[in-house]
Design a protein around this motif. Structure first.
Motif, mmCIF file in Angstrom:
data_model
loop_
_atom_site.group_PDB
_atom_site.id
_atom_site.type_symbol
_atom_site.label_atom_id
_atom_site.label_comp_id
_atom_site.label_asym_id
_atom_site.label_seq_id
_atom_site.Cartn_x
_atom_site.Cartn_y
_atom_site.Cartn_z
ATOM 1 N N THR A 95 50.463 -59.478 68.319
ATOM 2 C CA THR A 95 51.162 -60.419 69.187
ATOM 3 C C THR A 95 52.282 -61.127 68.440
ATOM 4 N N ARG B 207 52.587 -64.220 68.366
ATOM 5 C CA ARG B 207 51.941 -65.333 67.658
ATOM 6 C C ARG B 207 51.462 -64.876 66.281
ATOM 7 N N ASP B 208 50.903 -63.659 66.203
ATOM 8 C CA ASP B 208 50.453 -63.114 64.912
ATOM 9 C C ASP B 208 51.622 -63.010 63.940
ATOM 10 N N TYR C 227 61.391 -68.001 70.453
ATOM 11 C CA TYR C 227 60.024 -68.338 70.054
ATOM 12 C C TYR C 227 59.821 -68.112 68.563
ATOM 13 N N LYS D 81 54.464 -64.622 63.911
ATOM 14 C CA LYS D 81 54.936 -65.952 63.507
ATOM 15 C C LYS D 81 53.985 -66.580 62.501
ATOM 16 N N LEU D 82 52.676 -66.441 62.722
ATOM 17 C CA LEU D 82 51.702 -67.006 61.789
ATOM 18 C C LEU D 82 51.781 -66.344 60.418
ATOM 19 N N PRO E 231 53.533 -65.718 74.031
ATOM 20 C CA PRO E 231 53.408 -65.150 72.675
ATOM 21 C C PRO E 231 52.108 -64.402 72.435
ATOM 22 N N ASP E 232 51.126 -64.588 73.329
ATOM 23 C CA ASP E 232 49.859 -63.870 73.191
ATOM 24 C C ASP E 232 49.822 -62.599 74.027
#
Length: 404
Positions: A357, A359-360, A401, A362-363, A326-327
């Protein structure tokens, strides 16, 4: 006795000493008439030169820290803008179903270019790519009409837009250069200095290189086909500085029409070609527009000229991955702009690339939205877009993910 008293009296008043100093000065001036005359001459000339330069600067607008650009729309300066704390724009234009449309919005001319805290990192990267791969990322077609267009944009950005819009980052100077006194733009961040008006012998490629190292946007210049007299002329890419191509080689696009450039894009001929040609033909000077696109890539490089990197051919067999990092998996978006130059009438298509990313995303709480948009690539007006964007490779792993 009287003479002595008189002498003492003059000494007491200091007049005799004063008269002596005057005599010394007069004798020096008399003995050095030529030297004194030359000194006075140079002082006078220096003063006249300074006054002349100040007058010239005032006439051209440099007293306001930028030159006038009456042919272009008025823009607003950001006097209190702090680029060091400005976050990059977040482009989140993905939707549950993918529709291939122009999706054009009006753009404030002041917002043609953007700056943020990634500026230093980005211009270093751009300079590195230019140094290593200038034969790919800087191209000029063999058309005499394109050089005036490049000069027009170059002069506008360096002498007006940048010092006026971002005075904390760019400053104009009136200084001596190889061709005489002229205005120079200092990049206060990188400490580079460039002439705002190119000489007749400055290569067009050098101007594009300067633009590529100064701002984080890529520029592509379009003109109608040379010698075309049709009432419906086709626009051709005539010059470019492109540091962030996403799955296409700039060398293959120069000299090509819009239709040829977009030939690999599914649905372009049916859904967009006629409307794009019509829009490009009719866009007027002073009209600025923008749009954006999105893709997902497992490459963190901005410079991706390999056509196979982010896109898949219609009959290409691809293999799915079972998981992603994810990164190191990115939402790659382009903020695209279009406007017509007032003198050359060339069109300037520009874009800035943003990478976030998984991850970004999703956050931010947008994991489900992006996962739905990935599914929507198959259910929009061009289902083949899913394969073209290589969704079968990373799609399932990314969705798992994002929804987890």
């Amino acid at each position: 006795m009287e003479k002595t008293d008189s002498h003492s009296w003059l000494q007491a008043l200091g007049l005799e000493q004063h008269d002596s100093k005057q005599n010394v000065i007069l004798r020096y001036l008399h003995d050095n008439q030529i030297s004194v005359a030359m000194f006075v001459f140079f002082v006078v000339m220096a003063i006249r030169s300074l006054v002349s330069r100040q007058r010239d600067a005032a006439k051209t607008g440099a007293n306001r820290h930028y030159l006038e650009a009456p042919s272009f729309p008025e823009i607003d300066g950001l006097d209190k803008f702090d680029w060091k704390t400005e976050d990059p724009i977040k482009l989140r234009t993905f939707k549950p179903k993918y529709y291939l449309t122009m999706a054009i919005q009006n753009l404030d001319p002041s917002e043609l270019l953007t700056m943020d805290r990634t500026y230093v990192e980005r211009v270093k990267y751009r300079s590195k790519i230019i140094a290593e791969s200038s034969d790919i990322c800087i191209r000029v077609h063999d058309d005499a009409r394109i050089r005036p267009a490049v000069i027009e944009l170059y002069t506008y950005l360096l002498s007006h837009y940048l010092p006026k819009r971002f005075p904390q980052m760019f400053k104009l100077h009136y200084a001596s250069f190889e061709t005489g006194n002229q205005f120079m733009l200092e990049n206060l961040v990188t400490k580079q200095v460039f002439a705002t008006e190119p000489t007749n012998v400055t290569p067009t490629e050098t101007l594009l290189k300067t633009l590529g190292m100064t701002v984080d946007e890529d520029f592509l210049f379009l003109l109608t086909e040379e010698g075309a007299e049709s009432s419906d002329p086709k626009y051709v890419f005539q010059a470019l500085v492109c540091i962030c191509p996403s799955g296409w080689d700039p060398r293959e696009k120069i000299g090509q029409s819009l239709a040829s450039i977009h030939a690999p894009v599914p649905g372009y001929a049916d859904k967009l070609e006629s409307s794009m040609d019509r829009y490009f033909k009719n866009i007027e000077v002073g009209k600025y527009v923008k749009r954006s696109n999105w893709a997902i890539t497992q490459h963190e490089e901005l410079f991706m000229p390999d056509p196979n990197s982010n896109h898949a051919k219609q009959d290409e067999q691809v293999e799915a991955v079972t998981e992603i990092d994810p990164d190191k998996t990115f939402l790659r978006c382009e903020r695209q702009t279009l406007h017509r130059l007032p003198k050359s009438k060339a069109l300037v298509f520009a874009f800035k690339t943003y990478m976030d990313t998984m991850r970004d995303i999703k956050l931010e709480g947008l994991g489900d939205d992006l996962a739905d948009a990935i599914d929507g690539l198959r259910t929009g007006n061009v289902p083949a877009m899913s394969h073209y964007k290589r969704s079968p490779v990373w799609g399932q792993a990314v969705k798992e993910y994002l929804r987890s």
